[in-house]
Scaffold this motif. Structure first.
Motif, PDB file in Angstrom:
ATOM      1  N   ILE A 181      52.042  47.601  29.823  1.00  0.00           N
ATOM      2  CA  ILE A 181      50.737  46.935  29.928  1.00  0.00           C
ATOM      3  C   ILE A 181      50.267  46.495  28.550  1.00  0.00           C
ATOM      4  O   ILE A 181      49.823  45.358  28.350  1.00  0.00           O
ATOM      5  CB  ILE A 181      49.699  47.873  30.578  1.00  0.00           C
ATOM      6  CG1 ILE A 181      50.053  48.132  32.039  1.00  0.00           C
ATOM      7  CG2 ILE A 181      48.291  47.267  30.481  1.00  0.00           C
ATOM      8  CD1 ILE A 181      49.136  49.145  32.701  1.00  0.00           C
ATOM      9  N   GLY A 182      50.354  47.402  27.578  1.00  0.00           N
ATOM     10  CA  GLY A 182      49.944  47.054  26.223  1.00  0.00           C
ATOM     11  C   GLY A 182      50.747  45.912  25.636  1.00  0.00           C
ATOM     12  O   GLY A 182      50.198  44.994  25.018  1.00  0.00           O
ATOM     13  N   VAL A 183      52.066  45.940  25.848  1.00  0.00           N
ATOM     14  CA  VAL A 183      52.926  44.876  25.327  1.00  0.00           C
ATOM     15  C   VAL A 183      52.607  43.549  26.004  1.00  0.00           C
ATOM     16  O   VAL A 183      52.519  42.498  25.347  1.00  0.00           O
ATOM     17  CB  VAL A 183      54.408  45.239  25.515  1.00  0.00           C
ATOM     18  CG1 VAL A 183      55.306  44.055  25.175  1.00  0.00           C
ATOM     19  CG2 VAL A 183      54.779  46.444  24.663  1.00  0.00           C
ATOM     20  N   ALA A 184      52.417  43.568  27.321  1.00  0.00           N
ATOM     21  CA  ALA A 184      52.124  42.334  28.055  1.00  0.00           C
ATOM     22  C   ALA A 184      50.802  41.719  27.601  1.00  0.00           C
ATOM     23  O   ALA A 184      50.708  40.496  27.398  1.00  0.00           O
ATOM     24  CB  ALA A 184      52.084  42.622  29.556  1.00  0.00           C
ATOM     25  N   LEU A 185      49.776  42.547  27.421  1.00  0.00           N
ATOM     26  CA  LEU A 185      48.487  42.027  26.972  1.00  0.00           C
ATOM     27  C   LEU A 185      48.572  41.500  25.542  1.00  0.00           C
ATOM     28  O   LEU A 185      47.951  40.486  25.205  1.00  0.00           O
ATOM     29  CB  LEU A 185      47.423  43.122  27.077  1.00  0.00           C
ATOM     30  CG  LEU A 185      47.091  43.580  28.500  1.00  0.00           C
ATOM     31  CD1 LEU A 185      46.068  44.697  28.476  1.00  0.00           C
ATOM     32  CD2 LEU A 185      46.586  42.410  29.345  1.00  0.00           C
ATOM     33  N   PHE A 186      49.339  42.182  24.706  1.00  0.00           N
ATOM     34  CA  PHE A 186      49.541  41.697  23.330  1.00  0.00           C
ATOM     35  C   PHE A 186      50.205  40.323  23.346  1.00  0.00           C
ATOM     36  O   PHE A 186      49.803  39.419  22.597  1.00  0.00           O
ATOM     37  CB  PHE A 186      50.400  42.702  22.552  1.00  0.00           C
ATOM     38  CG  PHE A 186      50.619  42.346  21.115  1.00  0.00           C
ATOM     39  CD1 PHE A 186      49.783  42.835  20.137  1.00  0.00           C
ATOM     40  CD2 PHE A 186      51.678  41.522  20.739  1.00  0.00           C
ATOM     41  CE1 PHE A 186      49.983  42.506  18.800  1.00  0.00           C
ATOM     42  CE2 PHE A 186      51.890  41.192  19.411  1.00  0.00           C
ATOM     43  CZ  PHE A 186      51.035  41.685  18.435  1.00  0.00           C
ATOM     44  N   VAL A 187      51.215  40.153  24.189  1.00  0.00           N
ATOM     45  CA  VAL A 187      51.907  38.866  24.280  1.00  0.00           C
ATOM     46  C   VAL A 187      50.966  37.777  24.781  1.00  0.00           C
ATOM     47  O   VAL A 187      51.001  36.634  24.308  1.00  0.00           O
ATOM     48  CB  VAL A 187      53.137  38.992  25.193  1.00  0.00           C
ATOM     49  CG1 VAL A 187      53.743  37.620  25.478  1.00  0.00           C
ATOM     50  CG2 VAL A 187      54.184  39.902  24.560  1.00  0.00           C
ATOM     51  N   LEU A 188      50.098  38.107  25.731  1.00  0.00           N
ATOM     52  CA  LEU A 188      49.133  37.129  26.233  1.00  0.00           C
ATOM     53  C   LEU A 188      48.190  36.663  25.130  1.00  0.00           C
ATOM     54  O   LEU A 188      47.864  35.471  25.037  1.00  0.00           O
ATOM     55  CB  LEU A 188      48.336  37.730  27.402  1.00  0.00           C
ATOM     56  CG  LEU A 188      49.087  37.908  28.713  1.00  0.00           C
ATOM     57  CD1 LEU A 188      48.189  38.579  29.751  1.00  0.00           C
ATOM     58  CD2 LEU A 188      49.597  36.570  29.238  1.00  0.00           C
ATOM     59  N   VAL A 189      47.739  37.591  24.293  1.00  0.00           N
ATOM     60  CA  VAL A 189      46.887  37.206  23.169  1.00  0.00           C
ATOM     61  C   VAL A 189      47.663  36.343  22.184  1.00  0.00           C
ATOM     62  O   VAL A 189      47.134  35.365  21.634  1.00  0.00           O
ATOM     63  CB  VAL A 189      46.315  38.458  22.472  1.00  0.00           C
ATOM     64  CG1 VAL A 189      45.503  38.069  21.241  1.00  0.00           C
ATOM     65  CG2 VAL A 189      45.424  39.248  23.432  1.00  0.00           C
ATOM     66  N   GLU A 190      48.932  36.676  21.967  1.00  0.00           N
ATOM     67  CA  GLU A 190      49.789  35.861  21.096  1.00  0.00           C
ATOM     68  C   GLU A 190      49.914  34.436  21.636  1.00  0.00           C
ATOM     69  O   GLU A 190      49.842  33.466  20.870  1.00  0.00           O
ATOM     70  CB  GLU A 190      51.170  36.500  20.999  1.00  0.00           C
ATOM     71  CG  GLU A 190      51.273  37.626  19.987  1.00  0.00           C
ATOM     72  CD  GLU A 190      51.736  37.117  18.637  1.00  0.00           C
ATOM     73  OE1 GLU A 190      52.183  35.961  18.557  1.00  0.00           O
ATOM     74  OE2 GLU A 190      51.638  37.873  17.660  1.00  0.00           O
ATOM     75  N   ILE A 191      50.111  34.310  22.946  1.00  0.00           N
ATOM     76  CA  ILE A 191      50.242  32.982  23.555  1.00  0.00           C
ATOM     77  C   ILE A 191      48.936  32.209  23.407  1.00  0.00           C
ATOM     78  O   ILE A 191      48.932  31.013  23.078  1.00  0.00           O
ATOM     79  CB  ILE A 191      50.650  33.114  25.028  1.00  0.00           C
ATOM     80  CG1 ILE A 191      52.058  33.700  25.143  1.00  0.00           C
ATOM     81  CG2 ILE A 191      50.583  31.762  25.734  1.00  0.00           C
ATOM     82  CD1 ILE A 191      52.486  34.020  26.557  1.00  0.00           C
ATOM     83  N   ALA A 192      47.804  32.889  23.658  1.00  0.00           N
ATOM     84  CA  ALA A 192      46.510  32.229  23.503  1.00  0.00           C
ATOM     85  C   ALA A 192      46.296  31.771  22.069  1.00  0.00           C
ATOM     86  O   ALA A 192      45.781  30.672  21.818  1.00  0.00           O
ATOM     87  CB  ALA A 192      45.391  33.194  23.924  1.00  0.00           C
TER      88      ALA A 192
END
Length: 287
Positions: A256-267
């Motif tokens: 979950i933490g990794v996925a949310l981090f990646v989403l912020v990176e994409i944004a």
């Protein structure tokens, strides 16, 4: 400098070399170049885990095998997914509240020295207080619902957002502010056109830290008092010495933490294509 040199494109100016936009194949190659090392390290960690479990160097009730953990993830997928959704919801809501309140507080602190001098010590005090120590108070005050978990996630994620936003707003070139004032820009126009865009790289650095801390905050709240969520799953598995379930909960929480981090990176990549750290094309000097 001659008139021809001024009008020439960057690639034709002496000492400047314009890099071409990378092709799809080059982007794929770059992605593989960036990802193979962490992927190899992750595989190595799983290999060590498998060797320890297969050689029975540690008792299975202490360190389960990767196969046993995978069996739990697949065999009890519905159960784990139900609790994963609860933790994810608490994390996202807490993170979003922290972002909104944190950005607003940072703007007020930057534009008011009195507010900054008053609020900053309080924020620092709230940050250094262990959240696990005050979490039981939130349960007493707010009950066993999701409110205490969201509040803890907000408190943990709030500080990085405020600090990064304040740093970004203060990092604006003073000459740009003087220029906007000279050209008759209003404070609101200066904020929207200059201060806010300049602060976004700093803000996103704080957001990437905050979103991972929000996961920790939600799980800490579930440790203290909850009947659902990954924190509840991990706590129950620990009490029952069900280490495969415990490891499964930890893996899902990490994902979950990794996925949310990646989403912020994409944004960040979508919103800040102009920033140097996100620029795929650029100008290279050859002096």
């Amino acid at each position: 400098m001659s008139q021809s040199a001024i009008k020439a494109p960057p690639a034709q100016v002496a000492g400047v070399d314009r890099r071409n936009s990378p092709s799809a194949g080059e982007r794929t190659s770059r992605l593989l170049e960036q990802s193979w090392r962490p992927a190899a390290l992750l595989l190595a960690c799983f290999a060590v885990w498998w060797v320890i479990a297969a050689a029975e160097l540690v008792e299975p009730y202490l360190v389960p095998s990767p196969g046993a953990t995978l069996d739990v993830l697949t065999g009890k997928a519905d159960y784990i997914w139900q609790h994963t959704w609860v933790t994810t919801y608490e994390t996202l809501l807490g993170f979003l509240i922290a972002v909104v309140v944190g950005v607003f507080a940072a703007v007020v602190m930057v534009y008011s020295a009195t507010v900054e001098k008053t609020l900053y010590p309080i924020l620092l005090f709230a940050q250094v207080v262990p959240k696990i120590a005050i979490a039981p108070l939130f349960v007493v005050w707010l009950g066993f619902g999701i409110a205490p978990k969201i509040l803890i996630a907000v408190l943990i994620a709030f500080f990085p957002v405020v600090i990064s936003m304040v740093t970004g707003l203060k990092a604006v070139d003073p000459e740009m502010l003087q220029l906007s004032s000279t050209m008759g820009a209003s404070p609101w126009q200066t904020f929207v056109k200059i201060r806010m865009p300049a602060s976004l790289p700093h803000l996103f650095s704080g957001l990437k830290v905050a979103v991972t801390l929000a996961v920790t905050g939600a799980v800490v709240g579930e440790f203290v008092g909850a009947n659902e969520g990954l924190g509840y799953v991990i706590l129950q598995a620990n009490g029952n010495l069900d280490t495969p379930m415990l490891f499964a909960g930890l893996l899902v929480m990490s994902l979950i933490g990794v996925a949310l981090f990646v989403l912020v990176e994409i944004a960040e990549k979508l919103l800040l294509p102009w920033h140097a750290s996100r620029r795929e094309t650029g100008v290279t000097t050859t002096y």
